[in-house]
Design an enzyme around this catalytic site. Structure first.
Site, mmCIF file in Angstrom:
data_model
loop_
_atom_site.group_PDB
_atom_site.id
_atom_site.type_symbol
_atom_site.label_atom_id
_atom_site.label_comp_id
_atom_site.label_asym_id
_atom_site.label_seq_id
_atom_site.Cartn_x
_atom_site.Cartn_y
_atom_site.Cartn_z
ATOM 1 N N CYS A 193 0.837 -1.218 0.000
ATOM 2 C CA CYS A 193 0.000 0.000 0.000
ATOM 3 C C CYS A 193 0.868 1.263 0.000
ATOM 4 O O CYS A 193 1.699 1.468 0.891
ATOM 5 C CB CYS A 193 -0.920 -0.017 1.213
ATOM 6 S SG CYS A 193 -1.662 1.565 1.616
ATOM 7 N N GLY A 194 0.675 2.128 -0.997
ATOM 8 C CA GLY A 194 1.437 3.365 -1.102
ATOM 9 C C GLY A 194 1.225 4.296 0.077
ATOM 10 O O GLY A 194 2.179 4.902 0.585
ATOM 11 N N HIS A 195 -0.031 4.436 0.557
ATOM 12 C CA HIS A 195 -0.315 5.308 1.696
ATOM 13 C C HIS A 195 0.344 4.772 2.963
ATOM 14 O O HIS A 195 0.788 5.544 3.814
ATOM 15 C CB HIS A 195 -1.825 5.431 1.903
ATOM 16 C CG HIS A 195 -2.525 6.157 0.801
ATOM 17 N ND1 HIS A 195 -2.221 7.452 0.443
ATOM 18 C CD2 HIS A 195 -3.511 5.769 -0.047
ATOM 19 C CE1 HIS A 195 -2.991 7.836 -0.563
ATOM 20 N NE2 HIS A 195 -3.779 6.829 -0.879
ATOM 21 N N CYS A 196 0.407 3.429 3.081
ATOM 22 C CA CYS A 196 1.066 2.825 4.245
ATOM 23 C C CYS A 196 2.560 3.121 4.226
ATOM 24 O O CYS A 196 3.166 3.423 5.264
ATOM 25 C CB CYS A 196 0.845 1.311 4.252
ATOM 26 S SG CYS A 196 -0.900 0.816 4.299
#
Length: 490
Positions: free
Chosen positions: A55-58
């Site tokens: 996950c990019g946001h993670c």
């Protein structure tokens, strides 16, 4: 034999303890199905991030999360930060209703609460301190106040109660309260006053409005943001979740540093005049993730630098200036004309292709929509689509089959329109694809919510829009959410 049994039991206990041992990564507890209960039960306050490695946001949150854990250790706080790989610990993710990544849950004495704070280290720490301590810290000396600013009222008064109630409502920032005379002197405060201290722009704002909670909240939200906010994943929540629903967007490239800084300076000088009315936001057009935003506003590289105003409370209505000059005079004039109601909404419109009616599925643009869709001699089915929409791409071959089926029909027209490039004053589209039937004679629009099959849409047409009006089931509603433009993207 007793010695062997004792040795066996000792080894078993050591193994059990080893399995329950909670490891740390960058100061963050690593929780699994086996040690989750121990991690929660042995700490009164734990913030848990459920994440996915891909996950990019993670990935963007990870360094800030680690910094927050470090700050809490430096403060000798008992609050712990933890994380769970939700792709590996699916049972835990299901138990706590994880539907997206990252999802953060705050456990207070074992009870889970939704995390509603920001995603920077300071925002995470401030939120946690607000949830675990008094809503406002009492400042008893100038040194207390100075420490509070850099990291005279009775608390039982009506104004103080309003202030403390506001402090309970806003989690992102620490609040302080004092009645010490030497603190008043140190910070040049006369009488009862609320002061917002910050490390940017003016450095300080003094509240001069009516001390009501709603007005104080709006004032804090407006003044706690920079005069010009840079749009990114971290700031999006504050930009779109704040009280100010009208935004001036400045599309600028950081590559030309001098031009960027000059434009930003002009914007800051003007933004002071419109605080609490219009939020000024700068968007770096060099960022690949921001291309979708430019597409949403019908902008290309040739249009840069660019200016737009968007009014969120009016279905994201857009306004375009006569000139995109970044001078202070032009910026002020554009915003003032908007507030005075002198501007007309800017509706996107594609050039109508010469062969728009060549194929069975007719191509519509803003310029010919009314002429085709409101033809009272025909039933006109229109698909409102977005080129990037996955569901629209899946529907395309089926919709082409529908067009082929009715290509020679005298009173039925199958059409489509790119709703990201064409906007209609009378029709606002909230998700993609949206399918509407404009009935002959009365032009009444009926939305299709049935199955996206050739048979389903055929039945919808043959029944004059009666079949397929029912709302889709919950599963399909969840799918459709994926094809709504998110605020993070806009």
């Amino acid at each position: 034999m007793k010695v062997l049994v004792f040795a066996f039991l000792s080894a078993f206990l050591l193994l059990a303890n080893a399995e329950e041992e909670i490891m740390k990564e960058d100061g963050v507890l690593v929780l699994t199905q086996d040690n989750f209960k121990k991690g929660i039960d042995s700490n009164d306050h734990v913030l848990v991030e459920f994440y996915a490695p891909w996950c990019g946001h993670c990935k963007a949150l990870a360094p800030e999360y680690a910094k927050a854990a470090e700050k809490l250790v430096e403060m000798s706080s008992e609050i712990k930060l933890a994380k769970v790989d939700a792709t590996q610990e699916s049972k835990l993710a299901e138990e706590y209703g994880v539907r997206g990544y990252p999802t953060l849950k705050f456990f207070r004495k074992g009870n889970a609460l939704e995390y509603s704070g920001g995603r920077t280290a300071d925002e995470i720490v401030n939120w946690l301190l607000k949830k675990t301590g008094p809503p406002a810290k009492e400042l008893k000396s100038p040194s207390d106040a100075k420490a509070f600013v850099e990291a005279s009222e009775d608390k039982d008064s009506a104004d103080a109660k309003t202030f403390l109630e506001t402090a309970m409502q806003i989690d992102d920032y620490p609040f302080g309260i004092t009645s010490a005379d030497d603190v008043y002197t140190e910070y040049n405060v006369v009488g009862d006053q609320i002061v917002l201290f910050k490390k940017f722009d003016e450095g300080r704002n003094d509240f001069d409005g009516k001390l009501e909670q709603s007005e104080l909240v709006a004032w804090i939200q407006a003044n706690s943001l920079p005069l010009v906010v840079e749009f990114n994943h971290e700031s999006a929540q504050k930009i779109f979740g704040g009280e100010i629903k009208s935004h001036l967007l400045l599309f600028l490239s950081k590559k030309d540093k001098d031009k960027y800084e000059k434009s930003l300076g002009n914007a800051k000088s003007v933004a002071k005049n419109f605080r609490e009315k219009v939020l000024f936001v700068v968007i770096d057009t060099d960022e690949e993730d921001h291309q979708r935003i430019m597409e949403f506003f019908g902008m290309s590289v040739d249009d840069l630098p660019g200016l737009r105003i968007i009014k969120l409370e009016d279905e994201m209505t857009k306004y375009r200036p006569a000139s995109s000059e970044m001078s202070a005079e032009n910026l002020k004039s554009f915003v003032q004309d908007f507030l005075d109601g002198k501007l007309k909404p800017h509706l996107l419109s594609q050039a109508l292709p010469d062969d728009w009616d060549k194929n069975p599925v007719k191509v519509l643009a803003a310029s010919n929509f009314d002429e085709v869709a409101f033809d009272k001699s025909k039933d006109v089915l229109v698909e409102f689509y977005a080129p990037w929409c996955g569901h629209c791409k899946q529907l395309a071959p089926i919709y082409d089959q529908l067009g082929e089926k009715y290509k020679d029909h005298e009173t039925i027209v199958i059409a489509k329109i790119d709703a990201t490039a064409n906007e209609l004053e009378h029709t606002k589209i909230q998700s993609f694809p949206t399918i509407k039937l404009y009935r002959k004679e009365d032009n009444q629009a009926t939305e299709y919510n049935g199955e996206r099959t050739l048979e389903g849409m055929t039945k919808f047409l043959e029944t004059g829009g009666i079949y397929g009006q029912a709302a889709p089931d919950q599963e399909e509603e969840e799918e459709e959410e994926e094809d709504k433009p998110s605020k993070d993207e806009l």
